[in-house]
Design an enzyme around this catalytic site. Structure first.
Site, PDB file in Angstrom:
ATOM      1  N   LEU A   1     -20.281  19.040 -11.611  1.00  0.00           N
ATOM      2  CA  LEU A   1     -20.330  20.096 -10.374  1.00  0.00           C
ATOM      3  C   LEU A   1     -21.862  20.093  -9.924  1.00  0.00           C
ATOM      4  CD1 LEU A   1     -17.683  22.782 -11.191  1.00  0.00           C
ATOM      5  CD2 LEU A   1     -17.575  20.843  -9.683  1.00  0.00           C
ATOM      6  N   ASP A   2     -22.260  20.131  -8.531  1.00  0.00           N
ATOM      7  CA  ASP A   2     -23.462  20.549  -8.330  1.00  0.00           C
ATOM      8  C   ASP A   2     -24.183  21.665  -9.034  1.00  0.00           C
ATOM      9  OD1 ASP A   2     -23.550  18.342  -6.802  1.00  0.00           O
ATOM     10  OD2 ASP A   2     -23.349  19.321  -4.864  1.00  0.00           O
ATOM     11  N   LYS A   3     -25.616  21.789  -8.912  1.00  0.00           N
ATOM     12  CA  LYS A   3     -26.014  23.091  -9.685  1.00  0.00           C
ATOM     13  C   LYS A   3     -25.642  24.323  -8.699  1.00  0.00           C
ATOM     14  CE  LYS A   3     -30.615  25.009 -10.047  1.00  0.00           C
ATOM     15  NZ  LYS A   3     -32.067  24.797  -9.835  1.00  0.00           N
TER      16      LYS A   3
ATOM     17  N   THR B   1     -23.058  24.639  -7.023  1.00  0.00           N
ATOM     18  CA  THR B   1     -21.446  24.910  -6.746  1.00  0.00           C
ATOM     19  C   THR B   1     -20.916  25.591  -8.172  1.00  0.00           C
ATOM     20  OG1 THR B   1     -21.305  22.686  -5.978  1.00  0.00           O
ATOM     21  CG2 THR B   1     -19.312  23.704  -6.546  1.00  0.00           C
TER      22      THR B   1
END
Length: 351
Positions: free
Chosen positions: A142-144, A146
């Site tokens: 997951l993106d930082k 998100t």
């Protein structure tokens, strides 16, 4: 001399920086003989007091608290971070551990990153089981920025099995996002390949972008097939509007494929509806804060000059994992996301 070095150490610890303090006192940036350590210390003290000052405006206070939370996650001891993740565990069995990933915490390390989820997996495993426990394993990313459902595996074998489920698209993933504008149509599928490209500007950088297989002929407006970009990856995202108000929409999103930044790129460049707080993909050729509609700014009680502090409003809401019997995990929206929904008067449908 000792007094001057002591002040310098205080400047460094406070994060203000000696150079900034000196520039503030001297104006021209040149240190004169008249500059005394006492003056420097006094200016530093006032600067620290201003930084500690709590904004009266609730929105500004909320944004500052969120920024402080991200910084704290980078500064805490790995044991403390592992404890935070243990408290955010939503499910575990003999094969997997499911956590509710907090905002601002990267999954992998990199330049300038002190803490990340990958680095504390051995500690988290011991906290959840015992001191002899095998380190947990990452299964997806997951993106930082998100938040939401994230699956970890207790063994290499379980991790490989789950990664295969993701790769073969057997895992159902549902995200929620607040976006600028209203998608047209309100429900559908974006199926446009994505590729990484260098952005040529005064600050050269790389971004993911669309690499469509078709374009409109400028002469007659007909759809023409064009040569495929061999570096582009197939990307498919289902979307559905759940609510609309204040020049924004709440969308439910289902990424069928798993390309880097897929949801963000499809929404910004495919539908023309960038995610609220997505400063990276709100522009193409420049690195600049997201430009918000006047109505949105009014509802958020925010000035455009402060828009750069807005967090990314993308949440991994639900994940269905077919391990034997289907396992369905749901993570509630983080508080900052809920506050934004209320401010924008976006009502979540009960169904």
């Amino acid at each position: 001399m000792a007094a001057g070095s002591g002040v310098a150490r205080r400047c460094w610890r406070s994060g203000v920086g000696l150079a900034r303090a000196v520039r503030g006192v001297c104006g021209s940036g040149r240190v004169t003989a008249a500059l005394r350590a006492e003056e420097l210390a006094e200016r530093l003290r006032k600067s620290e007091e201003q930084q500690r000052e709590i904004p009266k405006d609730p929105t500004q206070r909320w944004l500052r608290e969120l920024a402080a939370l991200s910084q704290q996650l980078q500064q805490v001891h790995p044991n403390v971070l592992a404890k935070i993740l243990r408290q955010r565990t939503v499910y575990q069995n003999e094969e997997i551990v499911v956590i509710d990933k907090p905002y601002g915490l990267p999954v992998h390390g990199g330049p300038g990153i002190k803490n990340c989820i990958a680095d504390v997996l051995p500690i988290l495993a011991k906290m959840l089981e015992n001191m002899k426990a095998e380190p947990l394993h990452l299964c997806h990313r997951l993106d930082k920025e998100t938040t939401g459902v994230m699956v970890l595996a207790r063994s290499k074998e379980a991790a490989e099995k789950i990664r295969l489920l993701f790769k073969t698209r057997q895992v159902e993933k549902i995200y929620w996002a607040i976006v600028l504008g209203d998608p047209d149509p309100v429900e559908g599928v974006v199926e446009i390949p994505i590729v990484e490209k260098e952005v040529q500007s005064h600050q050269s950088h790389y971004k993911m972008t669309l690499a469509p297989n078709y374009r409109l002929c400028p002469e007659d407006g007909k759809v023409m097939k064009i040569r495929k970009n061999r570096n582009a990856e197939r990307a498919v995202t289902r979307f559905r509007r759940l609510a609309s108000a204040s020049a924004c929409s709440l969308l439910e999103l289902q990424p069928i494929t798993g390309v880097k930044h897929q949801i963000r790129v499809h929404l910004a460049y495919g539908l023309g509806c960038p995610i609220l707080g997505d400063h990276k993909y709100s522009h193409w050729s420049k690195l600049a804060p997201q430009k918000l509609p006047e109505l949105t700014l009014r509802r958020l009680k925010l000035e455009q000059s402060k828009a750069r502090h807005l967090p990314l409003h993308l949440h991994a809401h639900r994940l269905c994992l077919p391990l034997g019997q289907p396992l369905d995990f749901v993570c509630k929206l983080p508080l900052f996301f809920q506050k934004t929904l209320r401010k924008l008067e976006l009502d979540i449908p009960k169904d």
